[in-house]
Design a protein around this motif. Sequence first.
Motif, PDB file in Angstrom:
ATOM      1  N   ASP A 123       0.824  -1.105   0.019  1.00 31.30           N
ATOM      2  CA  ASP A 123       0.052   0.246   0.037  1.00 31.30           C
ATOM      3  C   ASP A 123       0.935   1.250   0.111  1.00 31.30           C
ATOM      4  O   ASP A 123       1.459   1.510   1.238  1.00 31.30           O
ATOM      5  N   ASP A 124       0.956   1.967  -1.164  1.00 32.01           N
ATOM      6  CA  ASP A 124       1.674   3.165  -1.156  1.00 32.01           C
ATOM      7  C   ASP A 124       0.870   4.762  -0.858  1.00 32.01           C
ATOM      8  O   ASP A 124       1.608   5.539  -0.996  1.00 32.01           O
ATOM      9  N   SER A 125      -0.221   4.513  -0.553  1.00 29.46           N
ATOM     10  CA  SER A 125      -0.878   5.722  -0.166  1.00 29.46           C
ATOM     11  C   SER A 125      -0.319   6.722   0.998  1.00 29.46           C
ATOM     12  O   SER A 125      -0.308   7.553   0.810  1.00 29.46           O
ATOM     13  N   GLY A 126       0.160   6.022   1.893  1.00 33.21           N
ATOM     14  CA  GLY A 126       0.939   6.724   2.916  1.00 33.21           C
ATOM     15  C   GLY A 126       2.101   7.370   2.532  1.00 33.21           C
ATOM     16  O   GLY A 126       2.300   8.455   2.778  1.00 33.21           O
ATOM     17  N   LEU A 127       2.973   6.833   1.594  1.00 34.47           N
ATOM     18  CA  LEU A 127       4.133   7.402   1.042  1.00 34.47           C
ATOM     19  C   LEU A 127       3.761   8.648   0.043  1.00 34.47           C
ATOM     20  O   LEU A 127       4.067   9.690  -0.097  1.00 34.47           O
ATOM     21  N   GLU A 128       2.505   8.201  -0.792  1.00 39.79           N
ATOM     22  CA  GLU A 128       2.110   9.399  -1.682  1.00 39.79           C
ATOM     23  C   GLU A 128       1.608  10.677  -1.227  1.00 39.79           C
ATOM     24  O   GLU A 128       1.596  11.592  -1.371  1.00 39.79           O
ATOM     25  N   GLY A 129       1.073  10.454   0.191  1.00 37.69           N
ATOM     26  CA  GLY A 129       0.494  11.383   0.979  1.00 37.69           C
ATOM     27  C   GLY A 129       1.316  11.930   1.859  1.00 37.69           C
ATOM     28  O   GLY A 129       0.802  12.945   2.805  1.00 37.69           O
ATOM     29  N   TYR A 130       2.450  11.527   2.139  1.00 36.66           N
ATOM     30  CA  TYR A 130       3.301  11.947   3.197  1.00 36.66           C
ATOM     31  C   TYR A 130       3.332  13.172   3.409  1.00 36.66           C
ATOM     32  O   TYR A 130       3.309  13.856   4.397  1.00 36.66           O
ATOM     33  N   SER A 131       3.528  13.904   2.234  1.00 32.17           N
ATOM     34  CA  SER A 131       4.114  15.329   2.287  1.00 32.17           C
ATOM     35  C   SER A 131       2.994  16.213   2.792  1.00 32.17           C
ATOM     36  O   SER A 131       2.877  17.054   3.593  1.00 32.17           O
ATOM     37  N   LYS A 132       1.876  15.967   2.195  1.00 29.61           N
ATOM     38  CA  LYS A 132       0.535  16.655   2.587  1.00 29.61           C
ATOM     39  C   LYS A 132       0.180  16.402   3.917  1.00 29.61           C
ATOM     40  O   LYS A 132      -0.172  17.442   4.630  1.00 29.61           O
ATOM     41  N   LYS A 133       0.212  15.250   4.337  1.00 26.06           N
ATOM     42  CA  LYS A 133      -0.358  15.096   5.596  1.00 26.06           C
ATOM     43  C   LYS A 133       0.890  15.555   6.714  1.00 26.06           C
ATOM     44  O   LYS A 133       0.420  16.182   7.819  1.00 26.06           O
ATOM     45  N   ALA A 134       2.360  15.293   6.484  1.00 27.38           N
ATOM     46  CA  ALA A 134       3.270  15.957   7.573  1.00 27.38           C
ATOM     47  C   ALA A 134       2.905  17.503   7.692  1.00 27.38           C
ATOM     48  O   ALA A 134       3.198  18.096   8.767  1.00 27.38           O
ATOM     49  N   LEU A 135       2.897  18.155   6.378  1.00 28.95           N
ATOM     50  CA  LEU A 135       3.038  19.490   6.306  1.00 28.95           C
ATOM     51  C   LEU A 135       1.694  20.004   7.101  1.00 28.95           C
ATOM     52  O   LEU A 135       1.613  21.210   7.664  1.00 28.95           O
ATOM     53  N   ALA A 136       0.550  19.475   6.907  1.00 29.03           N
ATOM     54  CA  ALA A 136      -0.730  19.902   7.595  1.00 29.03           C
ATOM     55  C   ALA A 136      -0.418  19.987   9.144  1.00 29.03           C
ATOM     56  O   ALA A 136      -0.896  20.928   9.887  1.00 29.03           O
ATOM     57  N   ARG A 137       0.211  18.905   9.745  1.00 27.67           N
ATOM     58  CA  ARG A 137       0.735  19.069  11.171  1.00 27.67           C
ATOM     59  C   ARG A 137       1.754  20.079  11.486  1.00 27.67           C
ATOM     60  O   ARG A 137       1.696  21.017  12.632  1.00 27.67           O
ATOM     61  N   ILE A 138       2.667  20.220  10.627  1.00 22.93           N
ATOM     62  CA  ILE A 138       3.782  21.055  10.639  1.00 22.93           C
ATOM     63  C   ILE A 138       3.505  22.598  10.878  1.00 22.93           C
ATOM     64  O   ILE A 138       3.745  23.354  11.595  1.00 22.93           O
ATOM     65  N   TRP A 139       2.392  22.871   9.837  1.00 26.51           N
ATOM     66  CA  TRP A 139       1.890  24.305  10.015  1.00 26.51           C
ATOM     67  C   TRP A 139       1.203  24.659  11.338  1.00 26.51           C
ATOM     68  O   TRP A 139       1.259  25.574  11.778  1.00 26.51           O
ATOM     69  N   LYS A 140       0.612  23.565  11.616  1.00 26.51           N
ATOM     70  CA  LYS A 140      -0.171  23.942  13.018  1.00 26.51           C
ATOM     71  C   LYS A 140       1.107  23.960  14.015  1.00 26.51           C
ATOM     72  O   LYS A 140       0.690  25.088  15.109  1.00 26.51           O
ATOM     73  N   ALA A 141       2.133  23.493  13.931  1.00 27.18           N
ATOM     74  CA  ALA A 141       3.159  23.707  15.061  1.00 27.18           C
ATOM     75  C   ALA A 141       3.790  25.027  14.729  1.00 27.18           C
ATOM     76  O   ALA A 141       4.254  25.640  15.730  1.00 27.18           O
ATOM     77  N   GLN A 142       3.942  25.610  13.533  1.00 29.17           N
ATOM     78  CA  GLN A 142       4.471  26.667  13.265  1.00 29.17           C
ATOM     79  C   GLN A 142       3.546  27.694  13.808  1.00 29.17           C
ATOM     80  O   GLN A 142       4.143  28.907  14.262  1.00 29.17           O
ATOM     81  N   ARG A 143       2.384  27.685  13.681  1.00 29.40           N
ATOM     82  CA  ARG A 143       1.539  28.715  14.364  1.00 29.40           C
ATOM     83  C   ARG A 143       1.529  28.875  15.811  1.00 29.40           C
ATOM     84  O   ARG A 143       1.530  29.852  16.001  1.00 29.40           O
ATOM     85  N   PHE A 144       1.506  27.585  16.436  1.00 27.94           N
ATOM     86  CA  PHE A 144       1.588  27.420  17.823  1.00 27.94           C
ATOM     87  C   PHE A 144       3.265  28.278  18.338  1.00 27.94           C
ATOM     88  O   PHE A 144       3.055  29.186  19.287  1.00 27.94           O
ATOM     89  N   SER A 145       4.054  27.759  17.692  1.00 26.02           N
ATOM     90  CA  SER A 145       5.354  28.423  17.985  1.00 26.02           C
ATOM     91  C   SER A 145       5.294  30.133  17.651  1.00 26.02           C
ATOM     92  O   SER A 145       6.122  30.772  18.465  1.00 26.02           O
ATOM     93  N   TRP A 146       4.829  30.414  16.503  1.00 25.69           N
ATOM     94  CA  TRP A 146       4.708  31.851  16.190  1.00 25.69           C
ATOM     95  C   TRP A 146       3.894  32.464  17.299  1.00 25.69           C
ATOM     96  O   TRP A 146       4.372  33.694  17.840  1.00 25.69           O
ATOM     97  N   TRP A 147       2.909  32.074  17.843  1.00 25.83           N
ATOM     98  CA  TRP A 147       1.945  32.599  18.834  1.00 25.83           C
ATOM     99  C   TRP A 147       2.795  32.686  19.941  1.00 25.83           C
ATOM    100  O   TRP A 147       2.680  34.020  20.555  1.00 25.83           O
ATOM    101  N   MET A 148       3.368  31.663  20.374  1.00 30.13           N
ATOM    102  CA  MET A 148       3.871  31.996  21.799  1.00 30.13           C
ATOM    103  C   MET A 148       4.990  32.775  21.663  1.00 30.13           C
ATOM    104  O   MET A 148       5.512  33.679  22.747  1.00 30.13           O
ATOM    105  N   THR A 149       5.647  32.919  20.524  1.00 29.02           N
ATOM    106  CA  THR A 149       7.009  33.783  20.150  1.00 29.02           C
ATOM    107  C   THR A 149       6.280  35.026  20.427  1.00 29.02           C
ATOM    108  O   THR A 149       6.969  36.193  20.942  1.00 29.02           O
TER     109      THR A 149
END
Length: 390
Positions: free
Chosen positions: A321-347
Amino acid sequence: MKVQVCIVGGGPSGLLLSQLLHLRGIDTIVLEKYSREHVLSRIRAGVLEHGFARLMREAQCGERMDREGEIHNGFHIAHDGVLDHVDLHKYSGGNSVIVYGQTELTRDLYEARDRLGGKVVHNAEDVTLHEVKSDAPFVTYRSGGERVRVLCDFVVGADGFHGVSRQSIPKDVLREYEKIYPFGWLGVLSRTRPVSPELIYVKHERGFALCSMRSQVLSRYYIQVPLTDKPKDWADDAFWAELRRRLPQEVAAKLITGPSIEKSIAPLRSFVAEPMQYGRLFLAGDAAHIVPPTGARGLNSAASDIYYLYHALIAHYQKGDDSGLEGYSKKALARIWKAQRFSWWMTMLLHRFPDRLPYDDELQQTEMNYLFSSETALRLLAENYVGLPF
């Protein structure tokens, strides 16, 4: 040499992925530019989300973390002369964080790789990625004057911001987002008892400060300084005096000082690279994104990348099943941008900006007042701090 997954970068991200895959029967090699001693000499933050802690246990690397790590159910924010408490356990639905130094976590991962006979190559020079868009990528490196070729199915770039992995993606494919903050954190590590059993974030007219810890006998303190400052500009006594000025009086009175073991200045940067996948190359951790240390999302964001990659590779090898590999970037970035928002807000909430306007000061003060007048705001802070779901 032939392996299934070649991992570039022997920090915690690369080692954790290698360990997890090894336990599921997937052959890996880790290529690290520096010596093990150098990697273990790097001092980094160590506030672990509850999800990261579970991942360490799944990797059979959590025994010492659970034994020696400090479980924190909350933290403090000092502002306007008062010390307010954020109850993580109450507002996040019973979750907490573990304070455990990144150096110790990396040491545990190295020892786990040793136990399983994992392939970790240190002092790997001139690492180069080849044919990552093809079905047969390979990586070359130099070791002891010899050129070594590693054939693999996939390449994982966990080699940090300055590594070769992200640079292997063509410029017309890669999009980079960056924000540089106009100050840094001067950090001091001292063999002293922490001033508080929980972290204290400080908003003060002289600038931000943070009282952190590595253990009950090892403390880590930070103060906001201009980017023009150098560690040599700050004698130990000057650092302790400035830290005391920024702390509430009752906290400053309990501060135990001592000689600095390590002293450094970390610039603050927000950075995201998209996409995190190019052919059979996958980026993870600082190779793809960086956050300011405010809020402790850096190492934890890398862990979420590893979680997604680990499960995607398992699905590929065990289920086809390659769906996880094919969707990795989109899925990872969705969480990364939420972490970016939180770090920016705290800063933005806690620091003194040199180019601020009176409007900015009033807005920052209003944000702080609202935070501690609203249980909804405290829940949002707590759920982000302990870690959003993977």
